[in-house]
Design a protein around this motif. Structure first.
Motif, PDB file in Angstrom:
ATOM      1  N   SER A 144       0.842  -1.200   0.000  1.00 15.12           N
ATOM      2  CA  SER A 144       0.000   0.000   0.000  1.00 15.12           C
ATOM      3  C   SER A 144       0.877   1.250   0.000  1.00 15.12           C
ATOM      4  O   SER A 144       2.070   1.199   0.322  1.00 15.12           O
ATOM      5  CB  SER A 144      -0.910   0.007   1.228  1.00 15.12           C
ATOM      6  OG  SER A 144      -0.147   0.232   2.392  1.00 15.12           O
ATOM      7  N   LYS A 145       0.278   2.356  -0.350  1.00 12.40           N
ATOM      8  CA  LYS A 145       1.012   3.624  -0.372  1.00 12.40           C
ATOM      9  C   LYS A 145       1.498   4.013   1.021  1.00 12.40           C
ATOM     10  O   LYS A 145       2.447   4.773   1.160  1.00 12.40           O
ATOM     11  CB  LYS A 145       0.128   4.737  -0.938  1.00 12.40           C
ATOM     12  CG  LYS A 145      -0.130   4.614  -2.415  1.00 12.40           C
ATOM     13  CD  LYS A 145      -0.966   5.782  -2.908  1.00 12.40           C
ATOM     14  CE  LYS A 145      -1.198   5.691  -4.398  1.00 12.40           C
ATOM     15  NZ  LYS A 145      -1.960   6.837  -4.915  1.00 12.40           N
ATOM     16  N   THR A 146       0.859   3.460   2.032  1.00 10.56           N
ATOM     17  CA  THR A 146       1.237   3.806   3.403  1.00 10.56           C
ATOM     18  C   THR A 146       2.325   2.891   3.966  1.00 10.56           C
ATOM     19  O   THR A 146       2.752   3.074   5.099  1.00 10.56           O
ATOM     20  CB  THR A 146       0.014   3.748   4.332  1.00 10.56           C
ATOM     21  OG1 THR A 146      -0.525   2.417   4.313  1.00 10.56           O
ATOM     22  CG2 THR A 146      -1.054   4.745   3.910  1.00 10.56           C
ATOM     23  N   LEU A 147       2.777   1.946   3.176  1.00 12.34           N
ATOM     24  CA  LEU A 147       3.849   1.045   3.623  1.00 12.34           C
ATOM     25  C   LEU A 147       5.114   1.860   3.874  1.00 12.34           C
ATOM     26  O   LEU A 147       5.544   2.633   3.018  1.00 12.34           O
ATOM     27  CB  LEU A 147       4.110  -0.023   2.556  1.00 12.34           C
ATOM     28  CG  LEU A 147       5.116  -1.105   2.899  1.00 12.34           C
ATOM     29  CD1 LEU A 147       4.601  -1.963   4.047  1.00 12.34           C
ATOM     30  CD2 LEU A 147       5.373  -1.976   1.686  1.00 12.34           C
ATOM     31  N   ASP A 148       5.690   1.679   5.051  1.00  8.05           N
ATOM     32  CA  ASP A 148       6.847   2.513   5.391  1.00  8.05           C
ATOM     33  C   ASP A 148       8.072   2.127   4.562  1.00  8.05           C
ATOM     34  O   ASP A 148       8.242   0.980   4.173  1.00  8.05           O
ATOM     35  CB  ASP A 148       7.155   2.447   6.883  1.00  8.05           C
ATOM     36  CG  ASP A 148       7.574   1.065   7.332  1.00  8.05           C
ATOM     37  OD1 ASP A 148       8.775   0.845   7.497  1.00  8.05           O
ATOM     38  OD2 ASP A 148       6.682   0.206   7.484  1.00  8.05           O
ATOM     39  N   SER A 149       8.912   3.110   4.305  1.00  6.14           N
ATOM     40  CA  SER A 149      10.066   2.907   3.428  1.00  6.14           C
ATOM     41  C   SER A 149      11.079   1.923   4.014  1.00  6.14           C
ATOM     42  O   SER A 149      11.782   1.243   3.265  1.00  6.14           O
ATOM     43  CB  SER A 149      10.740   4.236   3.098  1.00  6.14           C
ATOM     44  OG  SER A 149      11.203   4.860   4.268  1.00  6.14           O
ATOM     45  N   ASP A 150      11.154   1.801   5.331  1.00 10.43           N
ATOM     46  CA  ASP A 150      12.069   0.826   5.943  1.00 10.43           C
ATOM     47  C   ASP A 150      11.694  -0.602   5.529  1.00 10.43           C
ATOM     48  O   ASP A 150      12.563  -1.411   5.211  1.00 10.43           O
ATOM     49  CB  ASP A 150      12.059   0.936   7.470  1.00 10.43           C
ATOM     50  CG  ASP A 150      12.780   2.178   7.981  1.00 10.43           C
ATOM     51  OD1 ASP A 150      13.576   2.764   7.208  1.00 10.43           O
ATOM     52  OD2 ASP A 150      12.544   2.551   9.144  1.00 10.43           O
ATOM     53  N   THR A 151      10.416  -0.889   5.538  1.00 13.11           N
ATOM     54  CA  THR A 151       9.945  -2.221   5.140  1.00 13.11           C
ATOM     55  C   THR A 151      10.241  -2.466   3.665  1.00 13.11           C
ATOM     56  O   THR A 151      10.696  -3.543   3.286  1.00 13.11           O
ATOM     57  CB  THR A 151       8.434  -2.376   5.430  1.00 13.11           C
ATOM     58  OG1 THR A 151       8.216  -2.183   6.833  1.00 13.11           O
ATOM     59  CG2 THR A 151       7.926  -3.747   5.017  1.00 13.11           C
ATOM     60  N   HIS A 175      12.618  -1.205   1.867  1.00  9.81           N
ATOM     61  CA  HIS A 175      14.063  -1.426   1.726  1.00  9.81           C
ATOM     62  C   HIS A 175      14.471  -2.814   2.227  1.00  9.81           C
ATOM     63  O   HIS A 175      15.333  -3.464   1.626  1.00  9.81           O
ATOM     64  CB  HIS A 175      14.862  -0.327   2.432  1.00  9.81           C
ATOM     65  CG  HIS A 175      14.726   1.007   1.773  1.00  9.81           C
ATOM     66  ND1 HIS A 175      15.216   1.271   0.505  1.00  9.81           N
ATOM     67  CD2 HIS A 175      14.127   2.149   2.186  1.00  9.81           C
ATOM     68  CE1 HIS A 175      14.935   2.519   0.174  1.00  9.81           C
ATOM     69  NE2 HIS A 175      14.268   3.073   1.169  1.00  9.81           N
ATOM     70  N   LYS A 176      13.834  -3.287   3.298  1.00 10.71           N
ATOM     71  CA  LYS A 176      14.118  -4.640   3.800  1.00 10.71           C
ATOM     72  C   LYS A 176      13.732  -5.687   2.753  1.00 10.71           C
ATOM     73  O   LYS A 176      14.452  -6.650   2.539  1.00 10.71           O
ATOM     74  CB  LYS A 176      13.373  -4.894   5.110  1.00 10.71           C
ATOM     75  CG  LYS A 176      13.967  -4.189   6.303  1.00 10.71           C
ATOM     76  CD  LYS A 176      13.140  -4.447   7.557  1.00 10.71           C
ATOM     77  CE  LYS A 176      13.652  -3.629   8.721  1.00 10.71           C
ATOM     78  NZ  LYS A 176      12.805  -3.801   9.916  1.00 10.71           N
TER      79      LYS A 176
END
Length: 116
Positions: A79-86, A88-89
């Protein structure tokens, strides 16, 4: 022509004007209908071929691959709300799988072509 109910194959065949489309509720149902000649053809992913024997008793000698109707590319989306850290992981994990060869092994196991 057998198709899995609600599948892309069902949608495409109907869009292309096929009137003789028979929807199955499971892959096993389609396999059995093909085996007992209740279907003349079945549209399904070729990568599932190894499962056909166990699901309905159709061996390689009883299956003949026909035309490729469509080539799809798989992807993982969030989703658009998925955080960028996730994100990148996930990207890092995918790159690690490509490096250690596990990605290619998994894709080959299911008869799929790995992305480059």
């Amino acid at each position: 022509i057998g198709v899995f109910r609600g599948s892309l194959a069902e949608t495409l065949l109907k869009q292309w004007g096929f009137k003789n489309v028979e929807s199955c509720t499971t892959d096993a149902q389609c396999v059995k209908m093909l085996k007992f000649r209740r279907l003349d053809a079945w549209v399904a992913p070729l990568s599932f071929k190894s499962r056909y024997k166990e699901k309905g008793g159709l061996g390689d000698d009883e299956l003949r691959a026909g035309a490729t109707l469509l080539i799809l590319h798989e992807y993982l989306a969030g989703s658009k709300t998925l955080d960028s850290d996730t994100v990148h992981k996930w990207q890092k994990a995918f790159e690690a799988m490509k490096q250690d060869g596990s990605y290619v092994r998994i894709m080959k196991k299911y008869g799929l072509k790995p992305l480059r």
